[in-house]
Enzyme design. Structure first.
Site, PDB file in Angstrom:
ATOM      1  N   HIS A 116       0.919  -1.199   0.013  1.00  0.00           N
ATOM      2  CA  HIS A 116      -0.067   0.039  -0.017  1.00  0.00           C
ATOM      3  C   HIS A 116       0.768   1.138  -0.032  1.00  0.00           C
ATOM      4  O   HIS A 116       1.694   1.454   0.823  1.00  0.00           O
ATOM      5  CB  HIS A 116      -0.774   0.109   1.376  1.00  0.00           C
ATOM      6  CG  HIS A 116      -1.922   1.066   1.251  1.00  0.00           C
ATOM      7  ND1 HIS A 116      -2.058   2.267   2.089  1.00  0.00           N
ATOM      8  CD2 HIS A 116      -3.182   1.015   0.593  1.00  0.00           C
ATOM      9  CE1 HIS A 116      -2.837   2.934   1.907  1.00  0.00           C
ATOM     10  NE2 HIS A 116      -3.511   2.395   1.011  1.00  0.00           N
ATOM     11  N   ASP A 175      -8.267  12.843  -7.784  1.00  0.00           N
ATOM     12  CA  ASP A 175      -7.833  11.621  -6.657  1.00  0.00           C
ATOM     13  C   ASP A 175      -8.869  10.685  -6.707  1.00  0.00           C
ATOM     14  O   ASP A 175      -9.918  11.049  -5.566  1.00  0.00           O
ATOM     15  CB  ASP A 175      -7.084  12.167  -5.783  1.00  0.00           C
ATOM     16  CG  ASP A 175      -6.163  11.321  -4.783  1.00  0.00           C
ATOM     17  OD1 ASP A 175      -6.429   9.997  -5.157  1.00  0.00           O
ATOM     18  OD2 ASP A 175      -5.888  11.600  -3.761  1.00  0.00           O
ATOM     19  N   MET A 176      -9.002   9.664  -6.958  1.00  0.00           N
ATOM     20  CA  MET A 176     -10.197   8.828  -6.892  1.00  0.00           C
ATOM     21  C   MET A 176      -9.998   7.308  -6.840  1.00  0.00           C
ATOM     22  O   MET A 176      -8.899   6.752  -7.407  1.00  0.00           O
ATOM     23  CB  MET A 176     -11.088   9.102  -8.089  1.00  0.00           C
ATOM     24  CG  MET A 176     -10.539   8.768  -9.567  1.00  0.00           C
ATOM     25  SD  MET A 176     -11.546   8.933 -10.901  1.00  0.00           S
ATOM     26  CE  MET A 176     -12.252   7.313 -10.893  1.00  0.00           C
ATOM     27  N   ALA A 177     -10.730   6.454  -6.263  1.00  0.00           N
ATOM     28  CA  ALA A 177     -10.808   5.154  -6.150  1.00  0.00           C
ATOM     29  C   ALA A 177     -11.339   4.620  -7.485  1.00  0.00           C
ATOM     30  O   ALA A 177     -12.349   5.536  -8.012  1.00  0.00           O
ATOM     31  CB  ALA A 177     -11.453   4.337  -4.914  1.00  0.00           C
ATOM     32  N   LYS A 228     -18.159   1.282 -16.299  1.00  0.00           N
ATOM     33  CA  LYS A 228     -17.025   2.411 -16.420  1.00  0.00           C
ATOM     34  C   LYS A 228     -16.227   2.258 -15.612  1.00  0.00           C
ATOM     35  O   LYS A 228     -14.906   2.132 -15.832  1.00  0.00           O
ATOM     36  CB  LYS A 228     -17.896   3.592 -16.649  1.00  0.00           C
ATOM     37  CG  LYS A 228     -18.689   4.030 -17.860  1.00  0.00           C
ATOM     38  CD  LYS A 228     -19.357   5.355 -17.924  1.00  0.00           C
ATOM     39  CE  LYS A 228     -20.313   5.639 -18.982  1.00  0.00           C
ATOM     40  NZ  LYS A 228     -20.950   6.776 -18.971  1.00  0.00           N
ATOM     41  N   GLY A 308     -10.308  18.487  -6.830  1.00  0.00           N
ATOM     42  CA  GLY A 308      -9.042  18.795  -5.775  1.00  0.00           C
ATOM     43  C   GLY A 308      -9.537  20.155  -4.675  1.00  0.00           C
ATOM     44  O   GLY A 308      -9.084  20.364  -3.755  1.00  0.00           O
TER      45      GLY A 308
END
Length: 350
Positions: A116, A175-177, A228, A308
């Site tokens: 991680h 910034d994304m999962a 997606k 952001g």
């Protein structure tokens, strides 16, 4: 209670070094973790210490890892993280990508045999702070996201981050999962004693689950936007695992010596100067951000957000007021510090 970022960083570093991590690597790792906390990404900062402790005790982490360069060309490199936490190797990879892009216009650096690495965005931001476009993504050692029409996890939350510098505004930072939410959100909800929204997680037969404890037991998160997000997770897997030769998450179900480790990371940097005047590029990004902020509001009191914005605001506020930590987690820090023989900086300060 809230604590200054410096104290939180010192606490993380104290525990990491007590676990056997070299001081230099511990300083880098704690800095990346605190950056996540400052940006409001609580699931990827100091709250990860209990999980890291569990992985360490299970032999899933090499606390004395030393990152090495396996292959290198002018614009590319492959690093091996030696089975350690990914923050240090990722920081090295991001720095290499920045330097190579500055020399060659564009660069790609990958990491294998890692674990991680925290919040993907902090590495993309490193490039933006150097005036470059940055991209970072990573696999995850334990599958938790189901493919479309499946009820078996095949991918991790596979985070993806992109950052671009602006001249007047803070950088544009996505910034994304690739799951609907990061699994850390479930842990935070469980700790807070609240349910999660319907649609975040499923049960073993595909039913909706809203209890965070139950969701963590099953680990069946939905992909972001359905098909997606599933496709984005697969893309991240190809860039972060197939490219550097780390283990592919869908294959972990078959076991093997690397099934609980060997995470891969991907970093790309682009120098706008290779395409146009860098100042003009940053001003173009400013113009886009400003235009988006002026869009008609659907709710008059709610500003229009650009990627952001929430993190920039959290960083501004937490830099001034400190990082909030609940009493229950401070008890966990007590336990971890005592078990490791580390200084208990936070509770002593309290």
């Amino acid at each position: 209670m809230t604590f200054p970022a410096a104290k939180v960083e010192a606490q993380i570093s104290a525990i990491l070094t007590a676990w056997g991590m070299a001081e230099e690597e511990a300083l880098v790792t704690s800095a990346r973790m605190v950056e996540a906390d400052l940006r409001g990404i609580d699931s990827h900062g100091i709250f990860m210490l209990p999980a890291y402790d569990e992985w360490r005790r299970k032999g899933m982490l090499n606390m004395s890892a030393k990152t090495t360069v396996v292959r290198e060309t002018g614009g590319t490199a492959l690093l091996d993280a030696d089975g350690g936490l990914g923050h240090d190797s990722a920081t090295r990879a991001a720095h290499m990508a920045i330097e190579k892009a500055q020399a060659h216009g564009v660069s790609v650096v990958t990491v294998r045999n890692s674990q991680h690495y925290g919040a993907a965005g902090v590495y993309a931001i490193m490039a933006a702070e150097a005036g470059l476009i940055g991209m970072s993504c990573s696999t995850v050692w334990k599958a938790a996201v189901v493919p479309t029409h499946a009820c078996e996890p095949m991918f991790g939350t596979n985070p993806l981050a992109f950052a671009a510098p602006a001249e007047r505004n803070p950088p544009f930072v996505l910034d994304m999962a690739t799951s609907t939410v990061a699994i850390g959100k479930l842990k935070l909800a469980r700790q807070a004693g609240v349910n999660i929204p319907a649609g975040w997680a499923l049960g073993p037969e595909g039913q909706i689950v809203t209890d965070p404890g139950e969701a963590l037991v099953h680990r069946l998160l939905t992909p972001l936007g359905g098909y997606k997000g599933y496709g984005l997770a697969a893309m991240v897997e190809i860039l972060s695992a197939a490219l550097p030769g780390a283990m592919l998450s869908p294959l972990r179900k078959f076991g093997g010596p690397r099934a609980d480790r060997d995470v891969g990371h991907f970093f790309m940097a682009i120098d706008p100067a290779s395409f146009q005047d860098p100042l003009e590029f940053r001003q173009e990004v400013d113009a886009m951000i400003d235009a988006l902020h002026t869009a008609d509001r659907s709710v008059p009191v709610q500003p229009v957000l650009v990627a952001g914005d929430p993190e920039h605001e959290a960083e501004r506020a937490r830099s001034q007021r400190g990082i909030p930590l609940p009493a229950s987690f401070l008890m966990e820090i007590d336990r971890l510090s005592a078990a490791a023989g580390a200084s208990n900086i936070l509770t002593q300060a309290a």
